[in-house]
Design a protein around this motif. Structure first.
Motif, PDB file in Angstrom:
ATOM      1  N   VAL A   1     -18.024 -36.073 -40.782  1.00 32.04           N
ATOM      2  CA  VAL A   1     -17.068 -36.424 -41.831  1.00 32.04           C
ATOM      3  C   VAL A   1     -17.859 -36.468 -43.134  1.00 32.04           C
ATOM      4  O   VAL A   1     -18.735 -37.319 -43.308  1.00 32.04           O
ATOM      5  CB  VAL A   1     -16.387 -37.779 -41.547  1.00 32.04           C
ATOM      6  N   ALA A   2     -17.546 -35.557 -44.043  1.00 29.32           N
ATOM      7  CA  ALA A   2     -18.334 -35.408 -45.269  1.00 29.32           C
ATOM      8  C   ALA A   2     -18.316 -36.670 -46.130  1.00 29.32           C
ATOM      9  O   ALA A   2     -19.341 -37.072 -46.687  1.00 29.32           O
ATOM     10  CB  ALA A   2     -17.826 -34.222 -46.073  1.00 29.32           C
ATOM     11  N   ALA A   3     -17.184 -37.321 -46.233  1.00 31.22           N
ATOM     12  CA  ALA A   3     -17.056 -38.474 -47.108  1.00 31.22           C
ATOM     13  C   ALA A   3     -17.905 -39.660 -46.653  1.00 31.22           C
ATOM     14  O   ALA A   3     -18.466 -40.377 -47.477  1.00 31.22           O
ATOM     15  CB  ALA A   3     -15.600 -38.899 -47.211  1.00 31.22           C
ATOM     16  N   THR A   4     -18.019 -39.850 -45.338  1.00 29.20           N
ATOM     17  CA  THR A   4     -18.748 -41.020 -44.828  1.00 29.20           C
ATOM     18  C   THR A   4     -20.034 -40.659 -44.099  1.00 29.20           C
ATOM     19  O   THR A   4     -20.777 -41.543 -43.689  1.00 29.20           O
ATOM     20  CB  THR A   4     -17.850 -41.810 -43.855  1.00 29.20           C
ATOM     21  N   SER A   5     -20.291 -39.385 -43.919  1.00 27.62           N
ATOM     22  CA  SER A   5     -21.454 -38.888 -43.163  1.00 27.62           C
ATOM     23  C   SER A   5     -21.492 -39.437 -41.737  1.00 27.62           C
ATOM     24  O   SER A   5     -22.554 -39.650 -41.174  1.00 27.62           O
ATOM     25  CB  SER A   5     -22.765 -39.227 -43.888  1.00 27.62           C
ATOM     26  N   GLU A   6     -20.327 -39.683 -41.167  1.00 22.04           N
ATOM     27  CA  GLU A   6     -20.240 -40.161 -39.785  1.00 22.04           C
ATOM     28  C   GLU A   6     -19.903 -39.008 -38.852  1.00 22.04           C
ATOM     29  O   GLU A   6     -19.176 -38.088 -39.218  1.00 22.04           O
ATOM     30  CB  GLU A   6     -19.156 -41.242 -39.660  1.00 22.04           C
ATOM     31  N   ALA A   7     -20.417 -39.093 -37.642  1.00 18.54           N
ATOM     32  CA  ALA A   7     -20.088 -38.098 -36.626  1.00 18.54           C
ATOM     33  C   ALA A   7     -18.809 -38.523 -35.910  1.00 18.54           C
ATOM     34  O   ALA A   7     -18.565 -39.704 -35.680  1.00 18.54           O
ATOM     35  CB  ALA A   7     -21.222 -37.970 -35.625  1.00 18.54           C
ATOM     36  N   THR A   8     -17.979 -37.566 -35.589  1.00 18.55           N
ATOM     37  CA  THR A   8     -16.732 -37.822 -34.863  1.00 18.55           C
ATOM     38  C   THR A   8     -16.430 -36.608 -33.991  1.00 18.55           C
ATOM     39  O   THR A   8     -17.098 -35.586 -34.087  1.00 18.55           O
ATOM     40  CB  THR A   8     -15.565 -38.110 -35.827  1.00 18.55           C
ATOM     41  N   THR A   9     -15.430 -36.725 -33.144  1.00 18.67           N
ATOM     42  CA  THR A   9     -14.991 -35.582 -32.354  1.00 18.67           C
ATOM     43  C   THR A   9     -13.664 -35.088 -32.914  1.00 18.67           C
ATOM     44  O   THR A   9     -12.791 -35.880 -33.245  1.00 18.67           O
ATOM     45  CB  THR A   9     -14.804 -35.966 -30.868  1.00 18.67           C
ATOM     46  N   LEU A  10     -13.547 -33.789 -33.041  1.00 13.98           N
ATOM     47  CA  LEU A  10     -12.323 -33.166 -33.522  1.00 13.98           C
ATOM     48  C   LEU A  10     -11.855 -32.161 -32.473  1.00 13.98           C
ATOM     49  O   LEU A  10     -12.674 -31.519 -31.810  1.00 13.98           O
ATOM     50  CB  LEU A  10     -12.554 -32.467 -34.858  1.00 13.98           C
ATOM     51  N   ALA A  11     -10.534 -32.031 -32.334  1.00 14.26           N
ATOM     52  CA  ALA A  11      -9.974 -31.173 -31.291  1.00 14.26           C
ATOM     53  C   ALA A  11      -8.991 -30.170 -31.874  1.00 14.26           C
ATOM     54  O   ALA A  11      -8.434 -30.371 -32.954  1.00 14.26           O
ATOM     55  CB  ALA A  11      -9.280 -32.025 -30.237  1.00 14.26           C
ATOM     56  N   VAL A  12      -8.766 -29.090 -31.112  1.00 13.67           N
ATOM     57  CA  VAL A  12      -7.775 -28.085 -31.457  1.00 13.67           C
ATOM     58  C   VAL A  12      -7.071 -27.660 -30.168  1.00 13.67           C
ATOM     59  O   VAL A  12      -7.671 -27.662 -29.094  1.00 13.67           O
ATOM     60  CB  VAL A  12      -8.428 -26.867 -32.175  1.00 13.67           C
ATOM     61  N   LEU A  13      -5.794 -27.338 -30.303  1.00 15.53           N
ATOM     62  CA  LEU A  13      -5.002 -26.819 -29.188  1.00 15.53           C
ATOM     63  C   LEU A  13      -4.410 -25.493 -29.631  1.00 15.53           C
ATOM     64  O   LEU A  13      -3.737 -25.418 -30.660  1.00 15.53           O
ATOM     65  CB  LEU A  13      -3.883 -27.803 -28.811  1.00 15.53           C
ATOM     66  N   CYS A  14      -4.680 -24.436 -28.853  1.00 16.46           N
ATOM     67  CA  CYS A  14      -4.289 -23.081 -29.240  1.00 16.46           C
ATOM     68  C   CYS A  14      -3.428 -22.427 -28.165  1.00 16.46           C
ATOM     69  O   CYS A  14      -3.681 -22.590 -26.976  1.00 16.46           O
ATOM     70  CB  CYS A  14      -5.528 -22.218 -29.459  1.00 16.46           C
ATOM     71  N   GLU A  15      -2.443 -21.647 -28.625  1.00 16.01           N
ATOM     72  CA  GLU A  15      -1.554 -20.910 -27.724  1.00 16.01           C
ATOM     73  C   GLU A  15      -1.698 -19.423 -28.002  1.00 16.01           C
ATOM     74  O   GLU A  15      -1.686 -18.997 -29.157  1.00 16.01           O
ATOM     75  CB  GLU A  15      -0.106 -21.339 -27.974  1.00 16.01           C
ATOM     76  N   ALA A  16      -1.842 -18.626 -26.945  1.00 17.36           N
ATOM     77  CA  ALA A  16      -1.907 -17.173 -27.115  1.00 17.36           C
ATOM     78  C   ALA A  16      -0.616 -16.680 -27.753  1.00 17.36           C
ATOM     79  O   ALA A  16       0.468 -17.191 -27.462  1.00 17.36           O
ATOM     80  CB  ALA A  16      -2.126 -16.493 -25.772  1.00 17.36           C
ATOM     81  N   GLU A  17      -0.730 -15.710 -28.638  1.00 15.04           N
ATOM     82  CA  GLU A  17       0.453 -15.195 -29.318  1.00 15.04           C
ATOM     83  C   GLU A  17       1.284 -14.296 -28.412  1.00 15.04           C
ATOM     84  O   GLU A  17       2.468 -14.097 -28.652  1.00 15.04           O
ATOM     85  CB  GLU A  17       0.044 -14.440 -30.590  1.00 15.04           C
ATOM     86  N   THR A  18       0.654 -13.757 -27.357  1.00 17.91           N
ATOM     87  CA  THR A  18       1.308 -12.806 -26.472  1.00 17.91           C
ATOM     88  C   THR A  18       1.142 -13.239 -25.023  1.00 17.91           C
ATOM     89  O   THR A  18       0.060 -13.676 -24.643  1.00 17.91           O
ATOM     90  CB  THR A  18       0.673 -11.405 -26.657  1.00 17.91           C
ATOM     91  N   PRO A  19       2.184 -13.119 -24.193  1.00 19.85           N
ATOM     92  CA  PRO A  19       2.029 -13.453 -22.772  1.00 19.85           C
ATOM     93  C   PRO A  19       1.013 -12.548 -22.086  1.00 19.85           C
ATOM     94  O   PRO A  19       0.798 -11.402 -22.494  1.00 19.85           O
ATOM     95  CB  PRO A  19       3.430 -13.217 -22.192  1.00 19.85           C
TER      96      PRO A  19
ATOM     97  N   LYS B   1      -0.452  -8.599 -22.693  1.00 19.95           N
ATOM     98  CA  LYS B   1      -1.819  -8.373 -23.166  1.00 19.95           C
ATOM     99  C   LYS B   1      -2.776  -9.159 -22.273  1.00 19.95           C
ATOM    100  O   LYS B   1      -2.969 -10.346 -22.435  1.00 19.95           O
ATOM    101  CB  LYS B   1      -1.957  -8.802 -24.626  1.00 19.95           C
ATOM    102  N   LYS B   2      -3.358  -8.466 -21.310  1.00 22.05           N
ATOM    103  CA  LYS B   2      -4.213  -9.095 -20.293  1.00 22.05           C
ATOM    104  C   LYS B   2      -5.465  -9.741 -20.899  1.00 22.05           C
ATOM    105  O   LYS B   2      -6.022 -10.659 -20.320  1.00 22.05           O
ATOM    106  CB  LYS B   2      -4.616  -8.067 -19.240  1.00 22.05           C
ATOM    107  N   ALA B   3      -5.905  -9.281 -22.060  1.00 22.79           N
ATOM    108  CA  ALA B   3      -7.117  -9.825 -22.672  1.00 22.79           C
ATOM    109  C   ALA B   3      -6.940 -11.279 -23.100  1.00 22.79           C
ATOM    110  O   ALA B   3      -7.911 -12.021 -23.187  1.00 22.79           O
ATOM    111  CB  ALA B   3      -7.523  -8.979 -23.870  1.00 22.79           C
ATOM    112  N   LEU B   4      -5.706 -11.717 -23.346  1.00 24.11           N
ATOM    113  CA  LEU B   4      -5.445 -13.103 -23.756  1.00 24.11           C
ATOM    114  C   LEU B   4      -5.226 -13.951 -22.505  1.00 24.11           C
ATOM    115  O   LEU B   4      -4.146 -14.442 -22.231  1.00 24.11           O
ATOM    116  CB  LEU B   4      -4.228 -13.168 -24.684  1.00 24.11           C
ATOM    117  N   ASP B   5      -6.308 -14.139 -21.744  1.00 17.58           N
ATOM    118  CA  ASP B   5      -6.205 -14.776 -20.428  1.00 17.58           C
ATOM    119  C   ASP B   5      -6.596 -16.246 -20.423  1.00 17.58           C
ATOM    120  O   ASP B   5      -6.642 -16.876 -19.374  1.00 17.58           O
ATOM    121  CB  ASP B   5      -7.045 -14.018 -19.418  1.00 17.58           C
ATOM    122  N   GLY B   6      -6.908 -16.805 -21.575  1.00 16.73           N
ATOM    123  CA  GLY B   6      -7.261 -18.216 -21.640  1.00 16.73           C
ATOM    124  C   GLY B   6      -8.738 -18.494 -21.491  1.00 16.73           C
ATOM    125  O   GLY B   6      -9.144 -19.648 -21.425  1.00 16.73           O
TER     126      GLY B   6
END
Length: 188
Positions: free
Chosen positions: A137-155, A159-164
């Motif tokens: 965190v730039a403002a406090t110089s503290e370490a934290t954990t951040l997360a993201v959740l993503c969904e493939a745009e195509t089933p 498109k077999k390449a988007l297999d997770g």
């Protein structure tokens, strides 16, 4: 005369009721209307079934992300595939629709990827990827954990390449970002 007229009228009504029924044209029109309504409703119904299947994966990966953050706070490392049960989720690593996997994690880990891979590559459901990483965190110089959740745009069936199995991009001072051809569901 009145009674004779009443009798003829009743006889006429009685004869017309005997001839009532559906004609072939009327039956065909009803069958065609039912067919048209079915053709409109079936794709919508099938789409809702796929959304329900995907909801399972979206929920599981989101839970895996939150559990990874809690696991890091307690153990100073992210859980890996070997200690999937240590996340305390009580979910199966494989269901009828998806296989759940952890990529990365373990001792000295600063990032981890949680994956929901469609169980069959012919399924018309989408893959999901979650990522949790250490950030500053730039403002406090503290370490934290951040997360993201993503969904493939195509089933995966399209498109077999988007297999997770894709991995989010991790940055030291920002939240992780989704891989190419995935959309961010975390609102970031």
């Amino acid at each position: 005369m009145k009674t004779e007229l009443k009798a003829k009228f009743l006889q006429h009504l009685n004869q017309s009721k005997q001839n009532e029924g559906f004609t072939l044209i009327e039956l065909l029109v009803v069958i065609i209307i039912i067919g048209i309504l079915s053709a409109i409703a079936l794709p919508s119904f099938l789409n809702q079934a796929n959304k329900a299947k995907q909801s399972e994966a979206r929920t599981y990966v989101g839970s895996m992300n939150r559990a990874q953050q809690a696991y890091y706070l307690e153990n100073n490392e992210f859980a890996n595939e070997e200690n999937f049960g240590g996340l305390g989720l009580g979910v199966a690593t494989s269901t009828e629709n998806y296989k759940y996997d952890i990529d990365g994690g373990g001792p000295d880990s600063t990032t981890v990827t949680n994956q929901a891979q469609p169980a069959k590559d012919t399924a018309s459901i989408k893959a999901y990827v979650g990522g949790v990483g250490l950030a500053n965190v730039a403002a406090t110089s503290e370490a934290t954990t951040l997360a993201v959740l993503c969904e493939a745009e195509t089933p995966i069936a399209i498109k077999k390449a988007l297999d997770g199995t894709q991995t989010p991009t991790f940055n030291l001072d920002k939240a992780p970002t989704c891989p190419n051809e995935y959309k961010d569901l975390t609102g970031g």
